[in-house]
Design a protein around this motif. Sequence first.
Motif, mmCIF file in Angstrom:
data_model
loop_
_atom_site.group_PDB
_atom_site.id
_atom_site.type_symbol
_atom_site.label_atom_id
_atom_site.label_comp_id
_atom_site.label_asym_id
_atom_site.label_seq_id
_atom_site.Cartn_x
_atom_site.Cartn_y
_atom_site.Cartn_z
ATOM 1 N N UNK A 223 0.792 -1.206 -0.095
ATOM 2 C CA UNK A 223 -0.031 0.040 0.084
ATOM 3 C C UNK A 223 1.076 1.264 0.041
ATOM 4 N N UNK A 224 0.667 2.191 0.908
ATOM 5 C CA UNK A 224 1.406 3.667 0.915
ATOM 6 C C UNK A 224 2.621 3.216 1.773
ATOM 7 N N UNK A 225 2.692 2.075 2.309
ATOM 8 C CA UNK A 225 3.922 1.854 3.522
ATOM 9 C C UNK A 225 4.833 1.053 2.891
ATOM 10 N N UNK A 226 6.172 1.076 3.239
ATOM 11 C CA UNK A 226 7.231 0.162 3.125
ATOM 12 C C UNK A 226 7.384 -0.737 4.363
ATOM 13 N N UNK A 227 7.377 -2.068 4.300
ATOM 14 C CA UNK A 227 7.688 -2.804 5.464
ATOM 15 C C UNK A 227 8.975 -3.532 5.235
ATOM 16 N N UNK A 228 9.891 -3.333 6.262
ATOM 17 C CA UNK A 228 11.077 -3.853 6.173
ATOM 18 C C UNK A 228 11.021 -5.584 6.565
ATOM 19 N N UNK A 229 11.929 -6.191 5.640
ATOM 20 C CA UNK A 229 12.131 -7.555 5.503
ATOM 21 C C UNK A 229 13.193 -8.011 6.500
ATOM 22 N N UNK A 230 12.904 -8.717 7.636
ATOM 23 C CA UNK A 230 13.760 -9.171 8.655
ATOM 24 C C UNK A 230 13.859 -10.638 8.417
ATOM 25 N N UNK A 231 15.125 -11.051 7.755
ATOM 26 C CA UNK A 231 15.331 -12.684 7.750
ATOM 27 C C UNK A 231 15.307 -13.398 8.958
ATOM 28 N N UNK A 232 15.059 -14.704 8.759
ATOM 29 C CA UNK A 232 15.227 -15.566 10.071
ATOM 30 C C UNK A 232 16.440 -16.100 10.087
ATOM 31 N N UNK A 233 16.565 -16.926 11.166
ATOM 32 C CA UNK A 233 17.721 -17.875 11.184
ATOM 33 C C UNK A 233 18.754 -17.201 12.275
ATOM 34 N N UNK A 234 18.386 -16.232 12.978
ATOM 35 C CA UNK A 234 19.325 -15.934 14.221
ATOM 36 C C UNK A 234 19.199 -17.021 15.356
ATOM 37 N N UNK A 235 20.267 -16.659 16.000
ATOM 38 C CA UNK A 235 20.331 -17.838 17.322
ATOM 39 C C UNK A 235 19.733 -17.112 18.231
ATOM 40 N N UNK A 236 18.700 -17.921 18.880
ATOM 41 C CA UNK A 236 17.784 -17.455 19.959
ATOM 42 C C UNK A 236 18.075 -17.948 21.166
ATOM 43 N N UNK A 237 18.688 -19.296 21.149
ATOM 44 C CA UNK A 237 18.762 -20.338 22.193
ATOM 45 C C UNK A 237 19.894 -21.293 22.007
ATOM 46 N N UNK A 238 20.308 -22.204 23.090
ATOM 47 C CA UNK A 238 21.183 -23.124 22.742
ATOM 48 C C UNK A 238 20.818 -24.069 21.722
ATOM 49 N N UNK A 239 19.682 -24.344 21.747
ATOM 50 C CA UNK A 239 19.067 -25.254 20.921
ATOM 51 C C UNK A 239 19.030 -24.971 19.514
ATOM 52 N N UNK A 240 19.023 -23.776 19.272
ATOM 53 C CA UNK A 240 19.046 -23.166 17.653
ATOM 54 C C UNK A 240 20.252 -23.206 17.204
ATOM 55 N N UNK A 241 21.321 -23.201 18.147
ATOM 56 C CA UNK A 241 22.817 -23.350 17.614
ATOM 57 C C UNK A 241 22.893 -24.681 17.365
ATOM 58 N N UNK A 242 22.285 -25.585 18.572
ATOM 59 C CA UNK A 242 22.802 -27.174 18.198
ATOM 60 C C UNK A 242 22.169 -27.509 16.665
ATOM 61 N N UNK A 243 20.866 -26.778 16.399
ATOM 62 C CA UNK A 243 20.211 -27.434 15.142
ATOM 63 C C UNK A 243 20.882 -26.566 13.829
ATOM 64 N N UNK A 244 21.979 -26.043 13.829
ATOM 65 C CA UNK A 244 22.500 -25.550 12.879
ATOM 66 C C UNK A 244 23.007 -26.600 11.739
ATOM 67 N N UNK A 245 22.477 -26.529 10.422
ATOM 68 C CA UNK A 245 22.835 -27.278 9.518
ATOM 69 C C UNK A 245 24.099 -27.008 8.948
ATOM 70 N N UNK A 246 25.064 -28.167 8.595
ATOM 71 C CA UNK A 246 26.435 -27.993 8.115
ATOM 72 C C UNK A 246 26.382 -28.847 6.932
ATOM 73 N N UNK A 247 26.774 -28.093 5.806
ATOM 74 C CA UNK A 247 26.758 -28.657 4.517
ATOM 75 C C UNK A 247 28.129 -28.848 3.971
#
Length: 541
Positions: A223-247
Amino acid sequence: MNLAEYSIKKKTVTLVITVLLVIGGIISFTKIGMLEDPEFTVKDAVVITAYPGASPQEVEEEVTDKLEIAIQQLGQLDEIKSISKAGLSIITVTIKDKYGAADLPQVWDELRRKVGDAQGELPPGTQPSIVNDDFGDVYGILLAVTGEGYSYKELKDAVDYLRKELLLVKDVSKVALWGAQKEAIFVEISTSRLAQLGLGLDTVYASLKEQNMVVPAGSIKVGPEYIRISPSGTYNSIESIEDLQIRDPQSDKVIYLKDIGTVTRDYVDPPSQVLHFDGIPAISMGISIAKGGNVVKLGEAVNQRLDQLKGMLPIGMKIQVINFQATDVTLSIKAFVINFLEAIGIVIVVLLIFMGVRSGLLIGSILAITVLGTIIVMEMTGISLQRISLGALIIALGMLVDNAIVVTEGMLIRISAGMDRIKAAGEVVRQTQMPLLGATIIAVLAFWGIGMSQDSTGEFCRSLFQVMLISLMMSWVIAITITPLFCKMFLKAGVEGEEPQDPYKGFIFVFYKKMLSLSIRLRWVTVLVAIGMLAVSIYGF
């Protein structure tokens, strides 16, 4: 007409000035800066450069030497000292004594430019050099925050809140923390598991480095406004670091970080700073005062704010006092006031014995006016009350009465002899003002070497010379203006019809006259005795 006659004839003006000196001195005493020690400028800076993985010799040859060559181009430089350790270069830069606090900011800016220009000559892998010149803060108030049963994280959160609130207190310059334990995320990788999967450590490092990065992702128009895009994937907890995918880019294998290691959150061990207060883990807060501030008023304001903040802390957390400079300064000021009152009392008692009640009270009041006038000038020129300036005032107390005594005694003798008071004041001041000025200047010059010294000792003790200069010159001015008026108003004249008394017929004057006559008659013996006493004193020294 000299100053004494003018001051007496313009009695109202002189009395108004006297009242202003008294009132202004009392007001200035409540407003003047109060510290334990004089403000002191540290003329050193430290240049720290990290070169990870390098040996001490490599650090010296590839980093330290090149930075020293650049720093030596400073014209203000006095000395360079350097330490080259494994992976770290530390260079201490000392500036010449003649550069004061007003010059140092420009000197440090030039130092940073020299160090910045040398960065291009340093080897790859060297981290940017850090120039630290902030050594001048004195933390007069040191507090410890304790909380038995609380973690360092909970203590740190409470201390951060206290720090923000205390920075709002008037005259607080900085609040520094000490003893806070740093938290870190530890990733312990099993090399045997990596070997089984055929992965390298570089792959793990790259995956960790690429994740949790803050990058601009743009925005979309809605519409008349711009919405900022904030990508996900930041570390929020120990579990989120443990679930990091390594390719693995070669085998295209994808695994989770928790499959090859463990992720924990803990404090850095060994800690760089550890603080215990009464055997309990604590975090300290050091509070420094703004330039020209009053540490006594700062202490009162900090105490008042802490009383308000204590109710907002979790139950069991306490704010303990390690050092509170305001208390020491208050005791020093009280000691000076006591010494000042004792000095006035001693002066009055001694003069009561030798010059009478009126003269004693008169000179005691002149001493008080002189000190109050000195405090006014100190407050106007930014000289604070601290260890050195208080010492100077105490030293000066015994010298401030000299000029007033000479004028008072001269007028007392003439008035007792029946001379007109105004004429007596003019004659005494006319005869003594220049000799008194010369003696005052000589007394001030005795402290000239301390006050004008360009080294650190001179800077620390400069207020000694400044206070002696102000107070002694103030005593001379008051002696030839206010003192004659007070003598005219309060000294008792001789009884009309009575023969004037000879003021020099007393035992002390008679004895002194005989000794003086003998010394003049045996002048060479007197000179030889004086030379002998000088030689003995030099030998004893």
